[in-house]
Design a protein around this motif. Sequence first.
Motif, PDB file in Angstrom:
ATOM      1  N   TYR C 100       0.938  -1.305  -0.159  1.00 44.82           N
ATOM      2  CA  TYR C 100       0.002  -0.128  -0.039  1.00 44.82           C
ATOM      3  C   TYR C 100       0.918   1.129   0.098  1.00 44.82           C
ATOM      4  CZ  TYR C 100      -2.766   3.774   1.884  1.00 44.82           C
ATOM      5  OH  TYR C 100      -3.340   5.027   2.062  1.00 44.82           O
ATOM      6  N   ARG C 104       0.667   3.600  -3.340  1.00 46.00           N
ATOM      7  CA  ARG C 104      -0.299   4.880  -2.815  1.00 46.00           C
ATOM      8  C   ARG C 104       0.282   5.958  -2.507  1.00 46.00           C
ATOM      9  NH1 ARG C 104      -4.191   4.070  -6.484  1.00 46.00           N
ATOM     10  NH2 ARG C 104      -4.834   5.909  -5.650  1.00 46.00           N
ATOM     11  N   SER C 167      -1.359  -3.881  -8.154  1.00 44.00           N
ATOM     12  CA  SER C 167      -2.673  -3.569  -7.913  1.00 44.00           C
ATOM     13  C   SER C 167      -2.983  -2.324  -7.444  1.00 44.00           C
ATOM     14  CB  SER C 167      -3.212  -4.745  -7.019  1.00 44.00           C
ATOM     15  OG  SER C 167      -2.841  -6.125  -7.506  1.00 44.00           O
ATOM     16  N   PHE C 168      -2.314  -2.018  -6.326  1.00 39.65           N
ATOM     17  CA  PHE C 168      -2.662  -0.839  -5.541  1.00 39.65           C
ATOM     18  C   PHE C 168      -2.319   0.440  -6.655  1.00 39.65           C
ATOM     19  CE2 PHE C 168      -2.242  -2.722  -1.429  1.00 39.65           C
ATOM     20  CZ  PHE C 168      -3.483  -2.499  -0.855  1.00 39.65           C
ATOM     21  N   GLU C 169      -1.293   0.341  -7.435  1.00 42.73           N
ATOM     22  CA  GLU C 169      -0.908   1.692  -8.269  1.00 42.73           C
ATOM     23  C   GLU C 169      -2.413   1.815  -9.315  1.00 42.73           C
ATOM     24  OE1 GLU C 169       2.685   0.309 -10.028  1.00 42.73           O
ATOM     25  OE2 GLU C 169       3.982   1.590  -8.548  1.00 42.73           O
ATOM     26  N   VAL C 171      -5.371   1.393  -8.943  1.00 40.06           N
ATOM     27  CA  VAL C 171      -6.935   1.765  -8.240  1.00 40.06           C
ATOM     28  C   VAL C 171      -6.789   3.375  -8.571  1.00 40.06           C
ATOM     29  CG1 VAL C 171      -8.142   2.099  -6.381  1.00 40.06           C
ATOM     30  CG2 VAL C 171      -6.831   0.233  -6.424  1.00 40.06           C
ATOM     31  N   GLN C 173      -7.159   7.176  -8.568  1.00 37.97           N
ATOM     32  CA  GLN C 173      -7.054   8.106  -7.573  1.00 37.97           C
ATOM     33  C   GLN C 173      -8.714   8.637  -7.364  1.00 37.97           C
ATOM     34  OE1 GLN C 173      -4.956   8.342  -5.066  1.00 37.97           O
ATOM     35  NE2 GLN C 173      -6.241  10.174  -3.998  1.00 37.97           N
ATOM     36  N   VAL C 176     -10.696   6.732  -4.908  1.00 33.06           N
ATOM     37  CA  VAL C 176     -10.477   7.043  -3.475  1.00 33.06           C
ATOM     38  C   VAL C 176     -11.247   8.438  -2.864  1.00 33.06           C
ATOM     39  CG1 VAL C 176      -8.713   7.135  -1.673  1.00 33.06           C
ATOM     40  CG2 VAL C 176      -8.493   5.377  -3.897  1.00 33.06           C
ATOM     41  N   ARG C 189     -12.622   3.490   3.717  1.00 31.62           N
ATOM     42  CA  ARG C 189     -11.676   3.637   2.111  1.00 31.62           C
ATOM     43  C   ARG C 189     -10.943   2.283   1.986  1.00 31.62           C
ATOM     44  NH1 ARG C 189     -10.778   9.008   3.496  1.00 31.62           N
ATOM     45  NH2 ARG C 189      -8.415   8.740   3.961  1.00 31.62           N
ATOM     46  N   PHE C 190     -10.221   1.924   2.859  1.00 27.46           N
ATOM     47  CA  PHE C 190      -9.686   0.477   2.768  1.00 27.46           C
ATOM     48  C   PHE C 190     -10.276  -0.552   2.291  1.00 27.46           C
ATOM     49  CE2 PHE C 190      -6.862  -2.870   3.431  1.00 27.46           C
ATOM     50  CZ  PHE C 190      -5.662  -2.604   2.787  1.00 27.46           C
ATOM     51  N   TYR C 194     -10.289   0.112  -1.752  1.00 28.89           N
ATOM     52  CA  TYR C 194      -8.916  -0.569  -2.044  1.00 28.89           C
ATOM     53  C   TYR C 194      -9.052  -2.115  -1.896  1.00 28.89           C
ATOM     54  CZ  TYR C 194      -6.058   3.719  -1.773  1.00 28.89           C
ATOM     55  OH  TYR C 194      -5.617   4.861  -1.788  1.00 28.89           O
ATOM     56  N   VAL C 198      -8.222  -4.737  -5.269  1.00 30.31           N
ATOM     57  CA  VAL C 198      -6.861  -5.337  -5.231  1.00 30.31           C
ATOM     58  C   VAL C 198      -7.030  -6.845  -5.037  1.00 30.31           C
ATOM     59  CG1 VAL C 198      -5.478  -3.374  -4.501  1.00 30.31           C
ATOM     60  CG2 VAL C 198      -6.057  -5.106  -2.826  1.00 30.31           C
TER      61      VAL C 198
END
Lengths: 285, 355, 282
Positions: C100, C104, C167-169, C171, C173, C176, C189-190, C194, C198
Amino acid sequence: MKTARKKRKFEWGYLLLLPGLGYILFFLAGATGMMIAQSFGLFNYTAESRFSLEYWRGILNETFVDDLLYSLKIAVCASLLCICIAYPLALIIKKLPGERTILSLVKIPMFIPALVASLLILNIIDYHGILNIILVRLQIIEEPLRLRNDSWGVAALLIQAWKNIPFMLIIMYSAVEAVRRDVIDAARNLGAGRLAVFTQIIVPLTLPSALVSVILVFIRVFNDYVISKTAGPLYPNTISNLMHVTAYLYNDWPSAACIGCLMVITAVSFVSAYTYLSKKLMQNL
Amino acid sequence: MAEGLSLKNITKRFGNFTALNHVSFDIKPGEFVTLLGPSGCGKTTLLRIIAGFLEPDEGEVWFGDQKMNDVPPHKRNTAMCFQSYALFPHKTVYENIRFGLRMRKVPASQHRALVEEAMAMVNLTGLENRKPYELSGGQQQRVALARSVVVRPNILLFDEPLSNLDAKLREKVRVEIRDLQRKLGITAIYVTHDQSEALAISDTIISMNQGAIIQKSDPRTIYDRPVSKFIADFIGTANLVPCTVTRQQGSLFQVQSPYGMLLAEDKDFPHDSGEYYLCIRPEDVRPVLDGEPAGEDNILEGVVKNSIYMGNTLDLFARVQTEPLRASVWKDYHIEEGTRIRFAVPRSKIRILEG
Amino acid sequence: MEKEFSAQLTRKLLRYLVPFAIIVILIAWIGVPMAYCFLWSAVDPDYPWSYPDPLPQKLSLFHWRYILENTNILGAVGSSFFIAGCTTILSFLLALPTSYALGRRQLKGAGFFKTLMLLPLVLPGMAMAIFLGRMLMKMGLSGTYTGVILAHTLMGVPYMMRILVVSFESVPQDLVDAASNLGATAFTRFAEVYFPMVLPGLVAGSIFTFINSMEEFNLTFIIGLPTVKTIPTVLFSYLGESFARTRASVVSLILLIPNLTLLLITERFIKTEYMGAALGKM
């Protein structure tokens, strides 16, 4: 007040690196530190622990050089053989119907452990394997070939190719697929023929992946232990094998540590030189 | 409850680049305000500061009588419509719209009624169980809108919400957004680079350039009485040429320009003389046919270089003296390229602008 | 007319024959060694299979029975699964926060850290195994399940992180921001943005880590022996130390069956991009 808040946010992000990276670095630093310390005679289990350079002096003997050359030979041959087969195959597969089925099949050897791969291929190429039977029946050879533990390492090379071609094919296929359709269309529209599209668009765009995949396979083969141990020549064998034998058979831990250090140094310098050369190559294209 | 908004001296820098330079303005409760400007002018940065995604380096953000600088985005009770719509791809339309209600701890028993009401407002009834990727662009836009209004925010924020729709749909949806905002009486801030959208939708337009506000006024004023050359050029089209101005008497000015000597009547122009810019809107130029009286209007004589039939107008690109002049005239004129022609421009339609 | 027709026919034939041929070659390339492995595992010890017979004279399950009854292979299967399971869970827990942060947060030096995390996959496996083994011995963990799991996790975390960072990249923005704009706290949010986004990467990463741990030989061989035995170390005793082809074939199949089944079941989850992420830029 405001700057203080920003700063706290900043550190929080770095704190999150600890579980993953901290874990990796803790054990890697421990293992490497142990290796370097032992190569100078510290932490010795079988003899008195004291700082000494004698193990480093005695390391460059004939066995070491032979094994190093063997490891490099197999690694260079395997990575070149793999790219020569995988690159054209990736280009062909991209053009075909049923590419999904082909890709699913191709992936299988990637998930077959090296030990099992070794056995599978040995079954085929052994003295009484199907390969020899066919070759003798077709009267190409008179006597069955003895490929297992052959002195050059053909068996080890074949097994490495069998295991690593799919790996390389997947990388190359992703690279070929990532070439955008509209770029090719634009080139054709500007008057490029099939050959020009290939040499001017596809090759330059996929070459970086090809260069990277070659070095990845090189490292995997250079670091190999089990394939050469089971199918390769009895002498010379890989550096990994020499290190294992030195440590566990001769109980000479400091020398094994020296071999380990030299192995890391060789791998790192090879990769650096290669990366430098391929960067030069890419600039000239 | 609609809330007013005040920005006081907002400054934001990214490295060496100053995105916003001491920006201040007030917005009345229930007002529909558009931030208009070319890309890179700081309008989106400003919107993100209002939503709380960015912190200003200097200055204060007030909602009504509450200072919001230290309030995190999720406690600001704004609702934003994103350019990309930002619908949650793994949730159904219903779940997307309900999300804000759940976050605000609205009792679950009220959710269905509220979501259905919001969906009816944007004509989406019946699509509750679809996933976003099963909807058209226009429908996704409406889901985003419903998701924003269902939570009854104090302030609605729009970040170029229509830029991914085709022209026809864009005109339709912007009227719907306007109606919805009026009906709910929520303060709205709308970011766009499309001047016709800004004119059509806003109570007030705030025109920005290079991180600063150039003009804040209602659509009619900003179009008819732009305060600078930049705004005249950015909003609509204009013939802009340098000129030398001398006040004759009262609000009557004598203007020496590449088009020749003209007379202009401009009540707002404060100076008596000097070097300025002359602005003539193409639709204020009319051709004078032979024998037609021109009255008091200025007469410019030139040659038509291009005559382009646009359907609703006829666009003429002429050359007067050495200077190009653009005119939008009645569509039924037949004026050939190469024609020598006289144009009339009323005195009151000539604006004198600072550079 | 005739000529054109035949040209078209050739093209059509090529279009279908070439992939057909490639699939046949591939099946031979993978299928024949597999089939031979099956045959070898089922050779009857009373009728040895030797040159120049292309096929064994008689098949029996003697070696299967021998392996299952006389060696503790089932115990090795059990510990393989146990170690792989623990490794996957531990790798996941360690990799999640770091991925993460790397994916992020715009951290300074993120590129350097991303390279650093790949080190375990690049350094020589045997050298790492031997000296990691020494280190774990100092910690009193040599020959224990804990030691083996810790060592496998060292290899599992980079795999997991590679896939999770990507995967995190990926998502957006905006999603979020939209969630926090609608009132979602950091935790929500997580959990609601996220995590579901992911999840496919997480599944792919877990499968990779699991299979990787099932296959891991060097580390188990050095750190686990003599107490901890997994399928690969049992296999090595029939292949590397002495060569017992029939028994090695049986153990190979015991190792392959869970791995390939897992792969076939979950192939849908493993998009080629994850494959590229896991393998491509080591």
